[in-house]
Write an enzyme that holds these catalytic residues in place. Structure first.
Site, PDB file in Angstrom:
ATOM      1  N   ASP A  14       0.873  -1.142   0.070  1.00 48.69           N
ATOM      2  CA  ASP A  14      -0.250  -0.076  -0.168  1.00 48.69           C
ATOM      3  C   ASP A  14       1.010   1.066   0.007  1.00 48.69           C
ATOM      4  OD1 ASP A  14      -1.675   2.221   0.646  1.00 48.69           O
ATOM      5  OD2 ASP A  14      -2.733   0.872   2.158  1.00 48.69           O
ATOM      6  N   ASP A  38      -5.912   7.158  -5.193  1.00 50.03           N
ATOM      7  CA  ASP A  38      -6.397   8.898  -4.903  1.00 50.03           C
ATOM      8  C   ASP A  38      -7.312   8.887  -3.330  1.00 50.03           C
ATOM      9  OD1 ASP A  38      -6.573  11.496  -5.250  1.00 50.03           O
ATOM     10  OD2 ASP A  38      -8.032  11.501  -6.791  1.00 50.03           O
TER      11      ASP A  38
HETATM   12  P1  ADP Z   1      -6.151   5.171 -12.346  1.00 50.78           P
HETATM   13  O1  ADP Z   1      -7.600   6.113 -12.371  1.00 50.78           O
HETATM   14  O2  ADP Z   1      -4.967   5.922 -12.581  1.00 50.78           O
HETATM   15  O3  ADP Z   1      -6.359   4.034 -12.895  1.00 50.78           O
HETATM   16  P2  ADP Z   1      -6.174   3.958  -9.750  1.00 50.78           P
HETATM   17  O4  ADP Z   1      -6.161   4.390  -8.384  1.00 50.78           O
HETATM   18  O5  ADP Z   1      -7.675   3.253 -10.016  1.00 50.78           O
HETATM   19  O6  ADP Z   1      -5.943   4.879 -10.794  1.00 50.78           O
HETATM   20  O7  ADP Z   1      -5.306   2.531 -10.038  1.00 50.78           O
HETATM   21  C1  ADP Z   1      -3.829   2.866 -10.148  1.00 50.78           C
HETATM   22  C2  ADP Z   1      -3.063   1.640  -9.678  1.00 50.78           C
HETATM   23  O8  ADP Z   1      -3.051   1.815  -8.156  1.00 50.78           O
HETATM   24  C3  ADP Z   1      -3.806   0.307  -9.760  1.00 50.78           C
HETATM   25  O9  ADP Z   1      -2.839  -0.679 -10.352  1.00 50.78           O
HETATM   26  C4  ADP Z   1      -4.167  -0.108  -8.367  1.00 50.78           C
HETATM   27  O10 ADP Z   1      -4.420  -1.516  -7.973  1.00 50.78           O
HETATM   28  C5  ADP Z   1      -3.510   0.566  -7.508  1.00 50.78           C
HETATM   29  N1  ADP Z   1      -3.798   0.890  -6.054  1.00 50.78           N
HETATM   30  C6  ADP Z   1      -5.097   1.034  -5.543  1.00 50.78           C
HETATM   31  N2  ADP Z   1      -4.990   1.480  -4.399  1.00 50.78           N
HETATM   32  C7  ADP Z   1      -3.623   1.458  -3.958  1.00 50.78           C
HETATM   33  C8  ADP Z   1      -2.901   1.775  -2.848  1.00 50.78           C
HETATM   34  N3  ADP Z   1      -3.194   2.053  -1.581  1.00 50.78           N
HETATM   35  N4  ADP Z   1      -1.350   1.612  -2.904  1.00 50.78           N
HETATM   36  C9  ADP Z   1      -1.015   1.108  -4.062  1.00 50.78           C
HETATM   37  N5  ADP Z   1      -1.514   1.024  -5.261  1.00 50.78           N
HETATM   38  C10 ADP Z   1      -3.110   1.244  -5.110  1.00 50.78           C
END
Ligand code: ADP
Length: 175
Positions: A14, A38
């Site tokens: 995370d 986000d």
């Molecule tokens: P986008 O809209 O740019 O696709 P997302 O947040 O939906 O952004 O996803 C981007 C990546 O971040 C995905 O691979 C998702 O699995 C990952 N992700 C989601 N939450 C976390 C987190 N807490 N830490 C790291 N990566 C995350």
């Protein structure tokens, strides 16, 4: 001879739990929060990040942040000096938007260097809600990190939330 290139490190986990100089957020152009990484960054970092984002919207970014660009705010309660928000492109089957995804990584790295960052953590930008295929997303991320990872950066950490993403990055890094 000592290399000036930053080390590229992969972590399964995370991004909000990382201790680094800069945490990169895969934001949307409103800068006012969203789902996925986000939402996690704003939840964990607290309201100071959103306060900064609102100030940016009220000043330089009245229309929001364009796709491929990056901007820095406080990191609030996260264990980081700054959050850099960047807006990834939505995946398109018909249009090649890879230059925009590369630009997210390039602009974030350039801004981090301006801020004097030695360590930076990235999520896999655009590979969640925005639908970018993870293998290609990993190729772009690692290529830009290799090309733009100069001093003062020492470490570029990719924090991959699930095993599939981790394996995709590991394959590109090792191959
Ligand atoms: P986008 O809209 O740019 O696709 P997302 O947040 O939906 O952004 O996803 C981007 C990546 O971040 C995905 O691979 C998702 O699995 C990952 N992700 C989601 N939450 C976390 C987190 N807490 N830490 C790291 N990566 C995350």
């Amino acid at each position: 001879m000592t290399s000036t290139r930053a080390e590229i490190v992969l972590v399964r986990g995370d991004i909000t739990e990382q201790t680094v100089d800069v945490i990169v957020n895969a934001a949307n152009s409103s800068l006012l929060g969203g789902g996925g990484v986000d939402g996690a960054i704003h939840r964990r970092g607290g309201p100071a990040i959103l306060d900064d984002c609102r100030k940016l919207r009220a000043s330089r970014y009245g229309k929001g942040l364009a796709t491929g660009q990056a901007v820095a705010t406080t990191a609030g309660r996260l264990h980081a000096g700054h959050v850099i928000h960047t807006v990834g492109p939505v995946w398109s089957k018909t249009e090649d938007r890879s230059a925009l995804l590369a630009s997210c990584y390039e602009q974030s790295l350039a801004l981090a260097k301006e801020l004097g960052a030695e360590t930076i953590a990235f999520p896999a930008i655009s590979t969640g809600i925005y639908g970018w295929p993870i293998g290609n997303g990993a190729e772009i991320a690692i290529r830009v990190a290799r090309e733009h990872g100069g001093a003062p950066l020492r470490e570029i950490r990719f924090v991959l939330f699930d095993e599939t993403a981790y394996q995709a990055f590991a394959q590109v890094l090792g191959g």
